[in-house]
Write a protein that holds these residues in place. Structure first.
Motif, PDB file in Angstrom:
ATOM      1  N   LYS A 117       0.841  -1.193   0.000  1.00 22.44           N
ATOM      2  CA  LYS A 117       0.000   0.000   0.000  1.00 22.44           C
ATOM      3  C   LYS A 117       0.882   1.251   0.000  1.00 22.44           C
ATOM      4  O   LYS A 117       1.988   1.236   0.541  1.00 22.44           O
ATOM      5  CB  LYS A 117      -0.907   0.012   1.231  1.00 22.44           C
ATOM      6  N   PRO A 118       0.416   2.357  -0.594  1.00 24.22           N
ATOM      7  CA  PRO A 118       1.187   3.610  -0.553  1.00 24.22           C
ATOM      8  C   PRO A 118       1.427   4.048   0.893  1.00 24.22           C
ATOM      9  O   PRO A 118       0.580   3.854   1.765  1.00 24.22           O
ATOM     10  CB  PRO A 118       0.288   4.609  -1.298  1.00 24.22           C
ATOM     11  N   VAL A 119       2.578   4.645   1.122  1.00 26.35           N
ATOM     12  CA  VAL A 119       2.933   5.134   2.454  1.00 26.35           C
ATOM     13  C   VAL A 119       2.576   6.610   2.547  1.00 26.35           C
ATOM     14  O   VAL A 119       2.954   7.408   1.682  1.00 26.35           O
ATOM     15  CB  VAL A 119       4.443   4.945   2.716  1.00 26.35           C
ATOM     16  N   ARG A 120       1.846   6.984   3.588  1.00 24.43           N
ATOM     17  CA  ARG A 120       1.467   8.380   3.770  1.00 24.43           C
ATOM     18  C   ARG A 120       2.700   9.253   3.948  1.00 24.43           C
ATOM     19  O   ARG A 120       3.737   8.801   4.425  1.00 24.43           O
ATOM     20  CB  ARG A 120       0.534   8.521   4.970  1.00 24.43           C
ATOM     21  N   THR A 151      15.203  -9.092  -4.706  1.00 23.53           N
ATOM     22  CA  THR A 151      15.548  -8.475  -5.985  1.00 23.53           C
ATOM     23  C   THR A 151      14.650  -9.014  -7.091  1.00 23.53           C
ATOM     24  O   THR A 151      14.134  -8.263  -7.926  1.00 23.53           O
ATOM     25  CB  THR A 151      17.016  -8.749  -6.339  1.00 23.53           C
ATOM     26  N   GLY A 152      14.435 -10.322  -7.094  1.00 27.61           N
ATOM     27  CA  GLY A 152      13.574 -10.941  -8.088  1.00 27.61           C
ATOM     28  C   GLY A 152      12.129 -10.493  -7.972  1.00 27.61           C
ATOM     29  O   GLY A 152      11.439 -10.310  -8.981  1.00 27.61           O
ATOM     30  N   ALA A 153      11.659 -10.294  -6.738  1.00 28.87           N
ATOM     31  CA  ALA A 153      10.281  -9.847  -6.538  1.00 28.87           C
ATOM     32  C   ALA A 153      10.063  -8.460  -7.132  1.00 28.87           C
ATOM     33  O   ALA A 153       9.038  -8.194  -7.762  1.00 28.87           O
ATOM     34  CB  ALA A 153       9.940  -9.834  -5.044  1.00 28.87           C
ATOM     35  N   LEU A 154      11.038  -7.568  -6.957  1.00 33.40           N
ATOM     36  CA  LEU A 154      10.921  -6.225  -7.529  1.00 33.40           C
ATOM     37  C   LEU A 154      10.901  -6.278  -9.050  1.00 33.40           C
ATOM     38  O   LEU A 154      10.149  -5.548  -9.703  1.00 33.40           O
ATOM     39  CB  LEU A 154      12.085  -5.353  -7.061  1.00 33.40           C
ATOM     40  N   ALA A 155      11.730  -7.153  -9.621  1.00 34.79           N
ATOM     41  CA  ALA A 155      11.790  -7.260 -11.078  1.00 34.79           C
ATOM     42  C   ALA A 155      10.495  -7.823 -11.647  1.00 34.79           C
ATOM     43  O   ALA A 155      10.024  -7.383 -12.694  1.00 34.79           O
ATOM     44  CB  ALA A 155      12.979  -8.132 -11.483  1.00 34.79           C
ATOM     45  N   GLN A 156       9.909  -8.784 -10.954  1.00 35.52           N
ATOM     46  CA  GLN A 156       8.735  -9.468 -11.476  1.00 35.52           C
ATOM     47  C   GLN A 156       7.429  -8.765 -11.153  1.00 35.52           C
ATOM     48  O   GLN A 156       6.491  -8.783 -11.945  1.00 35.52           O
ATOM     49  CB  GLN A 156       8.690 -10.904 -10.942  1.00 35.52           C
ATOM     50  N   TYR A 157       7.342  -8.125  -9.986  1.00 37.56           N
ATOM     51  CA  TYR A 157       6.066  -7.607  -9.517  1.00 37.56           C
ATOM     52  C   TYR A 157       6.013  -6.086  -9.392  1.00 37.56           C
ATOM     53  O   TYR A 157       5.063  -5.547  -8.831  1.00 37.56           O
ATOM     54  CB  TYR A 157       5.704  -8.252  -8.182  1.00 37.56           C
ATOM     55  N   GLY A 158       7.014  -5.377  -9.904  1.00 35.98           N
ATOM     56  CA  GLY A 158       6.946  -3.926  -9.927  1.00 35.98           C
ATOM     57  C   GLY A 158       7.381  -3.266  -8.637  1.00 35.98           C
ATOM     58  O   GLY A 158       7.783  -3.917  -7.677  1.00 35.98           O
ATOM     59  N   GLN A 159       7.281  -1.941  -8.626  1.00 35.70           N
ATOM     60  CA  GLN A 159       7.782  -1.139  -7.515  1.00 35.70           C
ATOM     61  C   GLN A 159       6.675  -0.292  -6.903  1.00 35.70           C
ATOM     62  O   GLN A 159       5.698   0.061  -7.563  1.00 35.70           O
ATOM     63  CB  GLN A 159       8.906  -0.218  -7.999  1.00 35.70           C
ATOM     64  N   ALA A 160       6.869   0.053  -5.628  1.00 36.96           N
ATOM     65  CA  ALA A 160       5.953   0.949  -4.914  1.00 36.96           C
ATOM     66  C   ALA A 160       6.772   1.743  -3.901  1.00 36.96           C
ATOM     67  O   ALA A 160       6.645   1.547  -2.690  1.00 36.96           O
ATOM     68  CB  ALA A 160       4.848   0.167  -4.213  1.00 36.96           C
ATOM     69  N   ASN A 212       2.142  10.144  -9.837  1.00 40.40           N
ATOM     70  CA  ASN A 212       0.884   9.785 -10.504  1.00 40.40           C
ATOM     71  C   ASN A 212       0.776   8.303 -10.839  1.00 40.40           C
ATOM     72  O   ASN A 212      -0.320   7.735 -10.800  1.00 40.40           O
ATOM     73  CB  ASN A 212       0.727  10.614 -11.780  1.00 40.40           C
ATOM     74  N   ALA A 213       1.897   7.663 -11.190  1.00 44.09           N
ATOM     75  CA  ALA A 213       1.848   6.254 -11.584  1.00 44.09           C
ATOM     76  C   ALA A 213       2.213   5.313 -10.448  1.00 44.09           C
ATOM     77  O   ALA A 213       1.628   4.235 -10.318  1.00 44.09           O
ATOM     78  CB  ALA A 213       2.783   6.010 -12.770  1.00 44.09           C
ATOM     79  N   LEU A 214       3.173   5.702  -9.615  1.00 39.72           N
ATOM     80  CA  LEU A 214       3.643   4.807  -8.557  1.00 39.72           C
ATOM     81  C   LEU A 214       2.997   5.080  -7.204  1.00 39.72           C
ATOM     82  O   LEU A 214       3.189   4.316  -6.266  1.00 39.72           O
ATOM     83  CB  LEU A 214       5.172   4.901  -8.421  1.00 39.72           C
ATOM     84  N   GLY A 215       2.258   6.190  -7.093  1.00 36.08           N
ATOM     85  CA  GLY A 215       1.539   6.464  -5.849  1.00 36.08           C
ATOM     86  C   GLY A 215       2.367   7.058  -4.740  1.00 36.08           C
ATOM     87  O   GLY A 215       1.981   6.985  -3.563  1.00 36.08           O
TER      88      GLY A 215
END
Length: 348
Positions: A117-120, A151-160, A212-215
């Motif tokens: 979830k986005p961090v306030r 590292t693999g999780a970030l590559a496969q499932y995106g960033q936040a 706008n895209a990554l929150g």
């Protein structure tokens, strides 16, 4: 027989099966060896040995076949495929579906993927403060538990990322390190003088993408002491006051000339009676707030989110001698900047 599925595999696929078993059960081999050596703990005594652990210690196809025959049998449609998949790769991580994103995203990967979830803004700012305290005290810790799986999780499932930071390109001001942040935590942009030169520049566009895209809910404009770009701009401005402005000979000259208003403001703040170094030191903080103002003027989307309270833009200065970050807060004239833009739009 169940073992027939492995027995009649082509040799090349059989070797692949063997390799998959060995990789997946590397840790099981270690625990099995411990049991054989007499290191039997209470929980281990009640757990039967995994037949796959035995196969993992051998490269023969017979060991793999025996392990397959001893693996649990599943009933129902597609059970053979499920059983073979589980046999080769083990249990899959818990997944969830999210609208508008990849259908499979791990709920708990240990990295800031799109599942987070986005961090306030306030919480993100506190995390940056805490990270800098760890960095200053020599107790940086987040990378100690970092591994290839994250590292693999970030590559496969995106960033936040939890925050965006506009910092200086100076090699003495490494943004992620001074906030004790892991890959995926902070969206970082850097150039000489942490400056926003124009509305169409890559810096403004990249910050808009992060918001706008990554929150991202917090944007931090980060200057630092002993900034070479600010020193150069100070020398350029003071020289122009003596002999007149000189035509730019390079792109760097253009960048330094663009920082001249920041230096002039710093000189006015100090009544114009101080040394070049004192002017440059003052200009570092002035440049941070100038960067905040330019961002809010150039980017309508970020400005509107700041106005609604969804996003905050803060300033800070990093002391390269101590490692400490001085958090300066939001722009002291924030209501005026936002109000001026509203009036300008209404009058167009």
């Amino acid at each position: 027989k169940p073992s027939a599925m492995v027995r009649f595999l082509p040799p090349s696929l059989g070797r692949l099966v063997t390799l998959a078993v060995q990789v997946r059960l590397h840790q099981d081999r270690l625990s099995t060896a411990a049991v054989g050596a007499g290191d039997v703990r209470p929980f281990a005594a009640a757990t039967p040995p995994d037949p796959l652990a035995v196969a993992a210690g051998s490269t023969s196809h017979r060991a793999v076949r025996r392990a397959w025959a001893a693996s649990p049998v599943e009933e129902g449609r597609g059970s053979k495929r499920k059983r073979l998949r589980k046999f080769l790769f083990g249990s899959m991580p818990k997944m969830t579906e999210r609208k508008g994103q990849s259908p499979l995203v791990p709920l708990e990967s240990g990295a800031r993927t799109e599942a987070e979830k986005p961090v306030r803004a306030g919480e993100a700012l506190q995390r940056l403060m805490d990270g800098n305290e760890r960095f200053v005290s020599g107790n940086a810790e987040v990378l100690k538990d970092w591994d290839a799986a994250k590292t693999g999780a970030l590559a496969q499932y995106g960033q936040a990322p939890m925050a965006s930071v506009l910092g200086c390109a100076d090699s003495r001001a490494p943004v992620e390190l001074l906030f004790d942040a892991t890959p995926g935590d902070v969206f970082v942009l850097r150039n000489a003088g942490n400056t926003l030169s124009n509305a169409e520049g890559s810096m403004v566009g990249s910050l808009e993408f992060s918001v706008n895209a990554l929150g991202v809910k917090l944007v931090l404009v980060l200057g630092h002491t002993e900034c070479g770009a600010i020193k150069g701009a100070t020398a350029t401005m003071l020289n122009a006051q003596k002999v007149g402005a000189q035509p730019a000979q390079s792109t760097l000259d253009t960048l330094l000339a663009g920082l001249s208003p920041v230096v002039e403001q710093a000189q006015l703040d100090l009544d114009g009676t101080t040394s070049d170094k004192e002017i440059a030191d003052q200009a570092v903080a002035v440049n941070v707030f100038a960067g905040i103002e330019k961002l809010l003027v150039y980017s309508e989307s970020i400005r509107e989110k700041v106005k609604s309270g969804e996003v905050q833009v803060h300033g800070a200065v990093y002391d390269i001698a101590t490692g400490k970050v001085d958090f300066l807060g939001q722009h002291p004239r924030l209501p005026l900047i936002l109000g001026m833009q509203t009036a300008y739009k209404a009058g167009r």
